[in-house]
Design an enzyme around this catalytic site. Structure first.
Site, short mmCIF file in Angstrom:
data_model
loop_
_atom_site.label_atom_id
_atom_site.label_comp_id
_atom_site.label_asym_id
_atom_site.label_seq_id
_atom_site.Cartn_x
_atom_site.Cartn_y
_atom_site.Cartn_z
CD GLU A 259 -2.53 1.33 2.64
OE1 GLU A 259 -2.66 2.46 3.14
OE2 GLU A 259 -2.92 0.28 3.20
CB CYS A 296 -3.57 5.23 4.32
SG CYS A 296 -4.70 4.10 5.16
#
Length: 523
Positions: A259, A296
């Protein structure tokens, strides 16, 4: 990397291992030395210990019990762990206590998945000579890949670190783990590793099921180690891409589930802004400043109409962000990058700062947001910088004149973890462009939201925390039940005598697993 035995290794001049310090981000001062950076030999030892622990994890009942005990042990040590986590991250006891609770739940949810057994994907086909071509006896299920390297994230010291989703799902799959600790919370990493090993010991599992190494070079050695079978990463685009390339460049490439970064765009329709400008502005402020903007899934680009409706939203956002206190980022490097990044963005032509983001003091940052005409983003140019993630409490509000400008901006966006649309009541009922906007957002993200905010990722079976590159390097999820699939591979047995088959694939189903048997789903 080719490993060597001790006898083959030629010692060079002794070099002192670099110390690993715990640092207080509120002051920038060192708290204590907690470890030293791992050498290549120490990384090798950790990986080999993990590799040797594979058979110990083979019993599903044992590893499910281990995961539940790990959850219990983490909660039992909550006060100590939260205190150390706060000292190293400045995220605050309330936030950290909630994150630890979520992490414990994630471990228990993984244990439930192991007990249920559906993740094994058992399929049995008996021979069928009438088919064209004929079908032999075929039995398929999934097996663990092997040792998994996990690279911790800074912004979630529990949920995406040593005991986080990558670790929980890998252990659930039957894969031992070696974690590369994040330098922003090394003391916490050491404490959590001890907790997990204590839980492992209670079930007769060796310490090797959970290895821990520190240091940049250790992370590089880890991804190159020939016994590492897969990797999970949460962090920056630059760091993640370097490890992804290293994983692909190995003599035997391995899956790398990274990620990396996400802008998490939001589209506000004119009807929605007209209907509830104040609420949308306040909600956006809360989402973009949550955790000092270090999530995030922070909304980093918001498309807002020009005119009175959009003006009202911007005023609401201005009022709410202006009332937000300065905050501490996870480390001073991130603080310096944030201050420099927002200054560079604010200096671009036609960019305004209704609330100026930047330095909030020697150790803090001030939240703010920038505005820009959407037309500046619809074509390639210097404003492309506004389409890159800026880690911290800032968002970019792009004011659009018409729907063509919205489409133009969306067409230029890279992959994202999330994409959001704010609709009016009529639009949610099927009138207007609601469905059309959803169709435009779907190719951009792994999770698409309507009339909500992306911060907050539920641990649920249907969750998808991943998206097109650069959000992630694969199409899988790192949160939720299907995260376990990253660490498994299917194997089919053909014409294998019953006595030689794994118990999971025998006709009588002695383990009582969910399966598809000759086309029929059995539960």
């Amino acid at each position: 990397m080719q490993s060597t035995s001790d006898a083959e290794h030629v010692e060079g001049p002794a070099v002192a291992a670099a110390p690993v310090w715990s640092v207080d981000p509120r002051t920038g001062k060192q708290r204590e030395q907690v470890a030293v950076e791992a050498s290549a030999q120490e990384v090798d030892a950790a990986v080999r210990a993990a590799h040797a622990a594979r058979d110990a994890l083979a019993d599903r009942s044992v590893r499910a019990a281990f995961l539940r005990t790990a959850a219990d042990e983490l909660k039992a040590a909550e006060s100590t762990l939260v205190e150390v986590a706060d000292a190293e991250t400045a995220l605050g006891p309330v936030r950290l206590t909630g994150e630890l609770t979520r992490t414990s739940y994630q471990l228990r949810a993984s244990a439930d998945i192991v007990d249920e057994g559906e993740f094994l994907g058992v399929v049995v086909n008996h021979p069928d000579d009438t088919a064209t071509p004929p079908i032999p006896d075929l039995r398929r299920y999934k097996v663990p890949l092997g040792v998994v390297a996990v690279y911790s994230a800074s912004n979630f010291p529990f949920a995406f670190s040593v005991p986080g989703g990558d670790t929980a799902s890998a252990l659930a799959a039957g894969c031992p783990v070696v974690v590369k600790a994040h330098p922003d919370h090394p003391a916490l990493s050491e404490l959590v590793a001890k907790v997990l090993r204590r839980a492992a010991d209670r079930h007769g599992l060796p310490d090797g099921v959970l290895g821990l190494v520190h240091g940049f070079e250790a992370g590089v050695e880890l991804i190159r180690h020939p016994l590492v079978a897969a990797a999970g990463f949460t962090g920056s685009v630059r760091g993640g891409r370097a490890l992804f390339d290293a994983a692909a460049a190995r003599a035997v490439p391995i899956p790398f589930h990274g990620e990396l970064g996400s802008l998490n765009p939001v589209v506000v329709t004119e009807a929605a802004a007209t209907e509830r400008a104040e609420a949308i502005g306040a909600g956006l402020a809360g989402s973009m400043t949550l955790g000092v903007g270090q999530f995030c899934v922070k909304p980093g680009l918001v498309l807002v109409p020009t005119g009175a409706a959009g003006d009202g939203l911007v005023k609401s956002l201005t009022d709410a962000v202006s009332d937000t206190d300065a905050g501490v980022l996870l480390d001073h490097r991130m603080r310096d990058n944030f201050v420099a990044g927002v200054a560079e963005r604010a200096a671009l032509p036609d960019v305004d700062s209704p609330v100026t983001p930047g330095s909030g003091g020697e150790h803090t940052v001030a939240a703010g947001f920038l505005t820009v005409p959407a037309g500046r983003l619809a074509a390639q140019g210097e404003h492309d910088l506004l389409l890159e993630e800026c880690f911290g409490p800032v968002t970019v509000v792009a004011r659009y004149e018409d729907e063509s400008e919205v489409r133009g901006v969306l067409s230029r966006l890279p992959g994202n973890l999330t994409a959001t649309v704010q609709l009016s009541a009529e639009e949610t009922a099927g009138q207007g462009r609601g469905a059309e906007i959803l169709a435009e957002l779907t190719p951009l993200a792994g999770r698409v939201l309507v009339n909500g905010w992306p911060t907050g990722v539920a641990v649920a079976a249907a969750q998808q925390h991943g998206g097109p590159y650069p959000a992630t390097t694969s199409t899988s999820t790192s949160v939720g039940g299907t995260a376990i699939e990253r660490w498994l591979r299917p194997v089919a047995y053909q014409n294998t005598p019953e006595a030689l088959l794994p118990a999971e694939l025998r006709d009588g189903n002695p383990l009582g697993l969910p399966r598809r048997f000759n086309g029929a789903l059995e539960r």
